[in-house]
Design a protein around this motif. Sequence first.
Motif, PDB file in Angstrom:
ATOM      1  N   LYS A 151     -28.180  98.640  18.556  1.00  0.00           N
ATOM      2  CA  LYS A 151     -28.912  97.557  18.030  1.00  0.00           C
ATOM      3  C   LYS A 151     -27.720  96.169  17.413  1.00  0.00           C
ATOM      4  O   LYS A 151     -28.064  95.745  17.443  1.00  0.00           O
ATOM      5  CB  LYS A 151     -30.198  97.370  17.423  1.00  0.00           C
ATOM      6  N   TYR A 152     -26.175  97.221  17.051  1.00  0.00           N
ATOM      7  CA  TYR A 152     -25.526  96.253  16.087  1.00  0.00           C
ATOM      8  C   TYR A 152     -24.708  95.257  17.133  1.00  0.00           C
ATOM      9  O   TYR A 152     -24.029  94.747  17.075  1.00  0.00           O
ATOM     10  CB  TYR A 152     -24.117  96.817  15.377  1.00  0.00           C
ATOM     11  N   ARG A 194     -26.041  92.664  19.131  1.00  0.00           N
ATOM     12  CA  ARG A 194     -27.001  91.251  18.425  1.00  0.00           C
ATOM     13  C   ARG A 194     -25.965  91.086  17.690  1.00  0.00           C
ATOM     14  O   ARG A 194     -25.639  89.371  17.576  1.00  0.00           O
ATOM     15  CB  ARG A 194     -27.462  91.347  17.849  1.00  0.00           C
ATOM     16  N   TRP A 232     -26.802 106.336  11.620  1.00  0.00           N
ATOM     17  CA  TRP A 232     -25.570 105.522  11.903  1.00  0.00           C
ATOM     18  C   TRP A 232     -25.043 106.069  10.548  1.00  0.00           C
ATOM     19  O   TRP A 232     -23.395 105.735  10.598  1.00  0.00           O
ATOM     20  CB  TRP A 232     -26.386 104.295  10.655  1.00  0.00           C
ATOM     21  N   ASP A 265     -21.118  92.803  12.171  1.00  0.00           N
ATOM     22  CA  ASP A 265     -22.061  92.447  11.534  1.00  0.00           C
ATOM     23  C   ASP A 265     -21.937  91.494  10.301  1.00  0.00           C
ATOM     24  O   ASP A 265     -22.279  90.628   9.406  1.00  0.00           O
ATOM     25  CB  ASP A 265     -23.496  93.495  10.523  1.00  0.00           C
ATOM     26  N   LYS A 310     -29.451  91.148   7.190  1.00  0.00           N
ATOM     27  CA  LYS A 310     -30.298  91.545   8.068  1.00  0.00           C
ATOM     28  C   LYS A 310     -31.422  92.357   7.539  1.00  0.00           C
ATOM     29  O   LYS A 310     -30.897  93.143   6.222  1.00  0.00           O
ATOM     30  CB  LYS A 310     -29.258  92.477   8.659  1.00  0.00           C
ATOM     31  N   TYR A 358     -32.084  96.711   7.525  1.00  0.00           N
ATOM     32  CA  TYR A 358     -31.355  97.516   7.732  1.00  0.00           C
ATOM     33  C   TYR A 358     -32.045  98.529   8.731  1.00  0.00           C
ATOM     34  O   TYR A 358     -31.590  99.069   9.179  1.00  0.00           O
ATOM     35  CB  TYR A 358     -30.733  98.542   7.340  1.00  0.00           C
ATOM     36  N   GLU A 377     -34.170  97.791   9.966  1.00  0.00           N
ATOM     37  CA  GLU A 377     -34.986  97.740  12.178  1.00  0.00           C
ATOM     38  C   GLU A 377     -33.825  97.267  12.889  1.00  0.00           C
ATOM     39  O   GLU A 377     -33.736  97.355  14.517  1.00  0.00           O
ATOM     40  CB  GLU A 377     -35.173  95.938  12.245  1.00  0.00           C
ATOM     41  N   ILE A 378     -32.531  97.408  12.599  1.00  0.00           N
ATOM     42  CA  ILE A 378     -31.212  98.001  13.474  1.00  0.00           C
ATOM     43  C   ILE A 378     -30.517  99.255  13.719  1.00  0.00           C
ATOM     44  O   ILE A 378     -30.367  99.465  13.911  1.00  0.00           O
ATOM     45  CB  ILE A 378     -30.087  96.761  13.237  1.00  0.00           C
ATOM     46  N   ARG A 379     -30.440  99.820  12.186  1.00  0.00           N
ATOM     47  CA  ARG A 379     -30.298 101.504  12.016  1.00  0.00           C
ATOM     48  C   ARG A 379     -31.221 102.562  12.843  1.00  0.00           C
ATOM     49  O   ARG A 379     -32.273 102.386  12.191  1.00  0.00           O
ATOM     50  CB  ARG A 379     -30.080 101.686  10.318  1.00  0.00           C
TER      51      ARG A 379
END
Length: 373
Positions: free
Chosen positions: A144-145, A147, A200, A232, A364, A366, A368-370
Amino acid sequence: MQLNSKTVTGVLLTVLILGVLYWYLFQPFRLVPERTQLAPDNGLGVAPPRAGGALGNRLVRLCPEALCRCAPLDNLSNSDFHLVAPDHLLYKQPSIVQGRTDVVTVTPWLAPVIWEGTFNPLLLDSIYKLKNITIAATVFAVGKYIRFLKDFLVTAEKHFFTGFGVHIYVFTDRVDEVPHVQMAPGRQLMVISVPSSNRWQEISARRMELVRTLIEEKLRDHVDYIFCLDVDSQFHGRWGTESLGGLVAVIHPGYYRDDRSKFPYERRPESRAYVAPGEGDFYYCGGAFGGLLQEVHQLVKICHSNFLDDAKNNIEAAWQEESHLNRYMWINKPSKVLSPEYLWQDFKPINPEVRIIRFSGVTKNYAEIRPNA
């Protein structure tokens, strides 16, 4: 004709002296102290001292051919040491009695610490333009990174070594999602496919290995400097030639005012990233570091080797590659240190000594994205 004893003694002494000089100048080998050799397998980037002192007391034979194996002087790199400015370049007169007094601008080992107001951009850019240098940047946009990649690239075009040759290498498992960003002439974007991961931490730790491979297989003969940056993040101001150096570290914005006892070093002695209590200079960012290609290659090679040694013992350093980087730079001092201007954190209020934010990590979630946060 008879020679008296004083004359004979004088002749013999002269012959003896000439003989010693001849033996010293034309002998097939010389006796010299054995130099400490680099020992990458000790995980420090330096060899342990030998018995008898740092250089040791042993003597070695050095044949005449070995004395001639050094690189010719005109082939030695002068990219970091011989700074030639254009003739008749006009800029403000420098001063050694006026300047920043609210921050430290040099480390105890005499490496400059770069803050706004400590350098002249016009002068530095003019010097490095003459060198025709190329700078590489690596960025990892995995999972997701991805983005964050567009804003990173768009802002890099505005602020990161503008006017210079720049090659940006994007490592991603989502090649089809890499955004199209118009690059200026002399600047290139290369995409490298890498596998995804469910942790991650593995993505973080793998970066040293992938950067090492990139340098060895693609960059060795084409790039002068390289910076490894977090995706990011965004650029907000100039990041340019003032950041160039042999080995370049960035001070972490979260700890630069703290005592080193609070630094999140790896504290387990069994880890190759270990920094003992009472040791350490600063806490450096894992999200921004760089320097001359050969210096960064040595760093990532040693850090990757140390990571593998830890893995064999079922150890994962507290902050993965950042922990190993801090261990490496504790032993191998950076030749230039960039202030927290070069990697701030968007969620932090800006302290008075920070006059400009050049690069910052975006706020951000984390979790949600990790993948395993």
